[in-house]
Design an enzyme around this catalytic site. Structure first.
Site, PDB file in Angstrom:
ATOM      1  N   GLY A 248       0.707  -1.069  -0.109  1.00  0.00           N
ATOM      2  CA  GLY A 248      -0.272   0.175   0.043  1.00  0.00           C
ATOM      3  C   GLY A 248       0.691   1.080  -0.898  1.00  0.00           C
ATOM      4  CB  SER A 249       4.162   1.595  -0.494  1.00  0.00           C
ATOM      5  OG  SER A 249       4.953   1.715  -1.417  1.00  0.00           O
ATOM      6  N   GLY A 250       2.517   2.220  -2.854  1.00  0.00           N
ATOM      7  CA  GLY A 250       1.847   3.616  -3.687  1.00  0.00           C
ATOM      8  C   GLY A 250       3.196   3.747  -4.670  1.00  0.00           C
ATOM      9  CG  LEU A 251       6.692   3.489  -3.366  1.00  0.00           C
ATOM     10  CD1 LEU A 251       8.190   3.045  -2.283  1.00  0.00           C
ATOM     11  CD2 LEU A 251       7.270   4.179  -3.867  1.00  0.00           C
TER      12      LEU A 251
ATOM     13  CB  SER B  37       5.322  -2.968  -2.761  1.00  0.00           C
ATOM     14  OG  SER B  37       3.956  -2.687  -2.278  1.00  0.00           O
ATOM     15  CB  SER B  38       1.111  -5.773  -4.933  1.00  0.00           C
ATOM     16  OG  SER B  38       0.399  -5.771  -3.189  1.00  0.00           O
TER      17      SER B  38
ATOM     18  CD  GLU C 279      -0.689  -7.559  -8.697  1.00  0.00           C
ATOM     19  OE1 GLU C 279      -1.061  -6.693  -7.276  1.00  0.00           O
ATOM     20  OE2 GLU C 279      -0.226  -7.324  -9.830  1.00  0.00           O
TER      21      GLU C 279
ATOM     22  CG  ASP D 188       2.468  -1.219 -10.227  1.00  0.00           C
ATOM     23  OD1 ASP D 188       2.475   0.093 -10.518  1.00  0.00           O
ATOM     24  OD2 ASP D 188       1.782  -0.854 -10.001  1.00  0.00           O
TER      25      ASP D 188
END
Length: 345
Positions: free
Chosen positions: A111-114, A116-117, A149, A161
């Site tokens: 949930g960092s916005g980078l 990550s998932s 995903e 992403d």
């Protein structure tokens, strides 16, 4: 035998959201992003204990099962399970893999916005590619990660992403119907990258967010032809094209203008993009020397990025100390996914 892999996290500079269906299918989307020196890591260790073990040491989560060809998704380490299931189905004729232990961790929280998932899915998938010697190129890996995903696991989101983590570097990406993606790597001069790092400040708000809820609202607004939301998406796409030119030429004033315009356009696409805390942090940064800013990723929390007066970096960092988050130092990374094998311990 030990196999390791890593994949870089990314900053979404412009166009984020236009990579999400149905907007990208109907109108075509484009995104400008850049990977940074923060990573998701995966290690696979071959074992002979008859079990399959997944452990995410950054999340303090662990799952263990006896050897099987399909592992039910139940909310615990579903990214790990989802990749395993797809590998077995597509590349091992439905037969279980040899027993192993997989250990993962990410340098950014969920949930960092980078991204990550998605970056974690790419890192896990690439570890299997290295271990099993799968004939997959960069586009194949990114597309398969997206399918795992979004389709297999059912998590809402876009496509940028997976491609950012796979290819690495500065990329201008185009998204079309039927999941067609074109990645255009940008040759950014070193002095421009150095100056961008000098002029940018990354601040973690201290709160993660559920990007799926935000994206679901964007999808709903696009599907229902909500004029304000679609107008915002069009502006985001146009802004990505302009920012690409600004980055290539080193036009930092135009880059700053694009970042601010992108943030205003992003807030039109869904009601939960921003909140009072984000707006307060934004205004505090601007008051102390930032020139523009935006959320990285879907919005609602995670990391904020600012374009600043480099000589006021310390002043801005001091001003933001009143909030629970923290400033993260970063540099741009040119490399995408990497994997390697250790034949002994």
């Amino acid at each position: 035998m030990i196999i390791r892999s890593k994949a870089p996290l990314r900053l979404g500079l412009a166009g984020g959201g236009t990579d999400v269906s149905p907007y990208s299918d109907e109108f075509g989307g484009c995104v400008l992003n850049a990977t940074i020196n923060m990573y998701s890591y995966c290690t696979i260790e071959e074992t002979n204990n008859g079990n399959i073990t997944f452990e995410a040491i950054d999340r303090n989560e662990k799952y263990e099962t006896n050897i099987k060809s399909y592992i039910e998704l139940d909310g615990l380490l579903d990214l790990h399970k989802g990749v395993y299931n797809r590998i077995v189905k597509d590349f091992n004729r439905g037969e279980p893999l040899p027993t192993f232990k997989m250990t993962t961790f990410s340098e950014a929280p969920a949930g960092s916005g980078l991204g990550s998932s998605s970056t974690m899915v790419v890192a896990i998938l690439n570890a299997y590619v290295e271990w099993l010697k799968l004939p997959l190129g960069e586009y194949d890996i990114a597309n398969l990660a997206y399918k795992i995903e979004r389709i297999d696991i059912g998590l809402s989101g876009g496509k940028q992403d997976q491609y950012a983590a796979t290819f690495g570097g500065f990329n201008f990406m185009e998204f079309y119907e039927k999941d067609r993606v074109i990645v255009n790597p940008l040759r950014i001069k070193n002095w421009i990258k150095n100056e961008l790092e000098h002029r940018m400040l990354l601040f973690y708000t201290g709160t993660s967010r559920d990007s799926a809820k935000i994206i679901d609202e964007q999808v709903k607004n696009t599907t229902k032809k909500v004029d304000k939301s679609i107008e915002g998406m069009h502006e985001l796409k146009k802004n990505a094209l302009i920012m690409k030119e600004a980055v290539l030429k080193g036009d930092f004033e135009l880059f700053t203008e694009c970042l601010g315009n992108g943030w205003n356009a992003k807030k039109k696409t869904a009601s939960v993009i921003s909140n009072p805390l984000i707006e307060e942090i934004y205004e505090e940064a601007i008051k102390n020397g930032a020139k523009a800013g935006k959320i990285s990723g879907a919005g609602g929390g995670g990391f904020m990025m600012f374009v600043i007066d480099p000589l006021k970096r310390i002043q801005i960092k001091k001003a933001l100390k009143k909030y629970e988050g923290n400033v993260m130092e970063f540099s741009f990374s040119d490399k995408g996914i990497e994997a390697w094998t250790l034949n002994d311990k």
